[in-house]
Design a protein around this motif. Sequence first.
Motif, mmCIF file in Angstrom:
data_model
loop_
_atom_site.group_PDB
_atom_site.id
_atom_site.type_symbol
_atom_site.label_atom_id
_atom_site.label_comp_id
_atom_site.label_asym_id
_atom_site.label_seq_id
_atom_site.Cartn_x
_atom_site.Cartn_y
_atom_site.Cartn_z
ATOM 1 N N VAL A 201 38.399 -4.553 -0.604
ATOM 2 C CA VAL A 201 37.069 -5.172 -0.622
ATOM 3 C C VAL A 201 36.610 -5.316 -2.067
ATOM 4 C CG1 VAL A 201 34.642 -4.899 0.027
ATOM 5 C CG2 VAL A 201 36.448 -4.326 1.661
ATOM 6 N N SER A 202 36.125 -6.505 -2.414
ATOM 7 C CA SER A 202 35.785 -6.821 -3.795
ATOM 8 C C SER A 202 34.372 -6.406 -4.178
ATOM 9 C CB SER A 202 35.922 -8.334 -4.038
ATOM 10 O OG SER A 202 37.126 -8.837 -3.515
ATOM 11 N N TYR A 203 33.415 -6.649 -3.254
ATOM 12 C CA TYR A 203 32.009 -6.495 -3.595
ATOM 13 C C TYR A 203 31.286 -5.641 -2.557
ATOM 14 C CZ TYR A 203 32.962 -10.867 -6.215
ATOM 15 O OH TYR A 203 33.484 -11.830 -7.037
ATOM 16 N N ALA A 204 30.267 -4.920 -3.034
ATOM 17 C CA ALA A 204 29.339 -4.237 -2.142
ATOM 18 C C ALA A 204 28.188 -5.189 -1.814
ATOM 19 C CB ALA A 204 28.795 -2.976 -2.813
ATOM 20 N N GLY A 205 27.776 -5.190 -0.553
ATOM 21 C CA GLY A 205 26.667 -6.041 -0.123
ATOM 22 C C GLY A 205 25.566 -5.225 0.523
ATOM 23 N N PRO A 206 24.858 -4.396 -0.255
ATOM 24 C CA PRO A 206 23.813 -3.558 0.329
ATOM 25 C C PRO A 206 22.534 -4.346 0.613
ATOM 26 C CG PRO A 206 23.857 -3.257 -2.042
ATOM 27 C CD PRO A 206 24.994 -4.181 -1.706
ATOM 28 N N GLY A 207 21.824 -3.911 1.651
ATOM 29 C CA GLY A 207 20.494 -4.429 1.879
ATOM 30 C C GLY A 207 19.552 -3.959 0.785
ATOM 31 N N LEU A 208 18.467 -4.679 0.600
ATOM 32 C CA LEU A 208 17.497 -4.354 -0.453
ATOM 33 C C LEU A 208 16.996 -2.919 -0.335
ATOM 34 C CD1 LEU A 208 15.644 -5.225 -2.815
ATOM 35 C CD2 LEU A 208 14.033 -6.091 -1.074
ATOM 36 N N ALA A 209 16.807 -2.438 0.892
ATOM 37 C CA ALA A 209 16.280 -1.086 1.084
ATOM 38 C C ALA A 209 17.195 -0.029 0.473
ATOM 39 C CB ALA A 209 16.080 -0.812 2.571
ATOM 40 N N ILE A 210 18.502 -0.300 0.443
ATOM 41 C CA ILE A 210 19.446 0.678 -0.097
ATOM 42 C C ILE A 210 19.242 0.859 -1.592
ATOM 43 C CG2 ILE A 210 21.894 1.088 -0.585
ATOM 44 C CD1 ILE A 210 22.528 -0.222 2.118
ATOM 45 N N VAL A 211 19.194 -0.245 -2.329
ATOM 46 C CA VAL A 211 19.062 -0.119 -3.791
ATOM 47 C C VAL A 211 17.645 0.260 -4.191
ATOM 48 C CG1 VAL A 211 20.977 -1.696 -4.216
ATOM 49 C CG2 VAL A 211 18.641 -2.600 -4.133
ATOM 50 N N THR A 212 16.682 0.016 -3.325
ATOM 51 C CA THR A 212 15.315 0.462 -3.595
ATOM 52 C C THR A 212 15.227 1.979 -3.482
ATOM 53 O OG1 THR A 212 14.375 -1.623 -2.769
ATOM 54 C CG2 THR A 212 12.899 0.275 -2.877
ATOM 55 N N ALA A 213 15.853 2.529 -2.433
ATOM 56 C CA ALA A 213 15.810 3.983 -2.223
ATOM 57 C C ALA A 213 16.751 4.741 -3.162
ATOM 58 C CB ALA A 213 16.174 4.293 -0.774
ATOM 59 N N ASP A 214 17.849 4.093 -3.548
ATOM 60 C CA ASP A 214 18.857 4.757 -4.376
ATOM 61 C C ASP A 214 19.299 3.795 -5.481
ATOM 62 O OD1 ASP A 214 20.871 6.290 -5.454
ATOM 63 O OD2 ASP A 214 22.230 6.109 -3.736
ATOM 64 N N PRO A 215 18.460 3.575 -6.490
ATOM 65 C CA PRO A 215 18.780 2.586 -7.523
ATOM 66 C C PRO A 215 20.057 2.884 -8.297
ATOM 67 C CG PRO A 215 16.832 3.876 -8.126
ATOM 68 C CD PRO A 215 17.132 4.180 -6.701
ATOM 69 N N GLU A 216 20.457 4.142 -8.380
ATOM 70 C CA GLU A 216 21.668 4.482 -9.123
ATOM 71 C C GLU A 216 22.938 4.102 -8.367
ATOM 72 O OE1 GLU A 216 21.587 8.443 -10.612
ATOM 73 O OE2 GLU A 216 19.897 8.041 -11.952
ATOM 74 N N TYR A 217 22.792 3.697 -7.106
ATOM 75 C CA TYR A 217 23.960 3.222 -6.352
ATOM 76 C C TYR A 217 24.611 2.035 -7.062
ATOM 77 C CZ TYR A 217 26.794 1.062 -2.715
ATOM 78 O OH TYR A 217 27.837 0.493 -2.025
ATOM 79 N N VAL A 218 23.803 1.165 -7.662
ATOM 80 C CA VAL A 218 24.330 0.000 -8.375
ATOM 81 C C VAL A 218 25.267 0.448 -9.488
ATOM 82 C CG1 VAL A 218 23.740 -2.035 -9.749
ATOM 83 C CG2 VAL A 218 22.286 -1.366 -7.818
ATOM 84 N N ASP A 219 24.840 1.422 -10.261
ATOM 85 C CA ASP A 219 25.657 1.985 -11.345
ATOM 86 C C ASP A 219 26.977 2.523 -10.817
ATOM 87 O OD1 ASP A 219 24.969 1.777 -13.957
ATOM 88 O OD2 ASP A 219 23.991 3.730 -14.109
ATOM 89 N N ARG A 220 26.914 3.253 -9.713
ATOM 90 C CA ARG A 220 28.120 3.889 -9.177
ATOM 91 C C ARG A 220 29.137 2.844 -8.725
ATOM 92 N NH1 ARG A 220 24.100 7.166 -6.727
ATOM 93 N NH2 ARG A 220 24.588 6.400 -4.620
ATOM 94 N N VAL A 221 28.646 1.774 -8.121
ATOM 95 C CA VAL A 221 29.554 0.698 -7.694
ATOM 96 C C VAL A 221 30.196 0.043 -8.907
ATOM 97 C CG1 VAL A 221 29.707 -1.537 -6.537
ATOM 98 C CG2 VAL A 221 28.300 0.274 -5.548
ATOM 99 N N HIS A 222 29.391 -0.243 -9.925
ATOM 100 C CA HIS A 222 29.922 -0.876 -11.137
ATOM 101 C C HIS A 222 30.981 -0.009 -11.806
ATOM 102 C CE1 HIS A 222 26.191 -3.669 -11.691
ATOM 103 N NE2 HIS A 222 27.149 -4.248 -10.987
ATOM 104 N N LYS A 223 30.787 1.295 -11.788
ATOM 105 C CA LYS A 223 31.753 2.187 -12.430
ATOM 106 C C LYS A 223 33.120 2.138 -11.757
ATOM 107 C CE LYS A 223 28.403 5.387 -14.429
ATOM 108 N NZ LYS A 223 27.755 6.725 -14.336
ATOM 109 N N HIS A 224 33.135 1.690 -10.506
ATOM 110 C CA HIS A 224 34.409 1.534 -9.797
ATOM 111 C C HIS A 224 34.941 0.110 -9.896
ATOM 112 C CE1 HIS A 224 34.887 5.503 -7.925
ATOM 113 N NE2 HIS A 224 33.572 5.548 -7.909
#
Length: 273
Positions: A201-224
């Motif tokens: 799988v190439s990309y993560a497709g989270p709903g807005l609520a996910i990155v609102t509640a856990d903004p550092e999730y974006v960083d973690r995905v990018h690091k991979h």
Amino acid sequence: MRLSPIAKRVPRVVAHRGASAVDPEHTLAAYRRAIEMGADGLECDVRLTADGHLVCVHDRRIERTSNGQGVVSKMSLEQLETYDWGSWKRPTADTDLDSRKVLTLDTLLSTVRDAGRPVELAIETKHPTRYAGLVERRLIEALDRYGWAHPKLGTESPARVMSFSWLSLRRMRTAAPGLRTVLLMDRVPLRFRDGTLPTGVSYAGPGLAIVTADPEYVDRVHKHGHQVHVWTVNAEEDIRRCRELGVDAVISDRPDVALRVLADGAEGVGRRT
């Protein structure tokens, strides 16, 4: 809030079901308007009809977005073409067939091909469905007609496939390994909260609520080494928040608003890539 190291990248704007805040969703009019607005990409949902055609319809049933009744998978394309797919959004008289006719995936693919500029297309397969893997097979056949299912080495198809179903994405990876895939999530499974994704799988497709509640999730995905495409982002403050977090794409019913808000904050910001 800690920002992503690539927070200054301007997200790409993907029109959710076309410019669906203005025109009836999944109609040719909605997609043409999104292209005119300058959207970087288009998003659609596909379902298989009883006679084997892929149509751009979100719901399992047709009542919400047409004046007909029934289940998409039990109806032929000819039956679906007898209904009005725009009056629910625009009840006043409108003879424009682009706003009224059910849209086939093939028509949307040709619209992207003929757009006159590069336009991405994010195609969501809807599951569960009575046709299971036949949906993916028909999708690959459709993309193959445009040379987009098996891109040559060093090139990328303008199309990518999204799904909430891991099985659907696995089928796509097996049959068309060169296509990019997006795992859609309304919650992040525990095993992937570290930013990893299922194999292939190439990309993560989270709903807005996910990155609102856990903004550092974006960083973690990018690091991979993965991208983050967030849905559905309509409010101006949410668009700005996604830019600050460094997401790679926002999927919006209001591509014109998203483009304006992102342009307003783009001074000194890196180009969208």
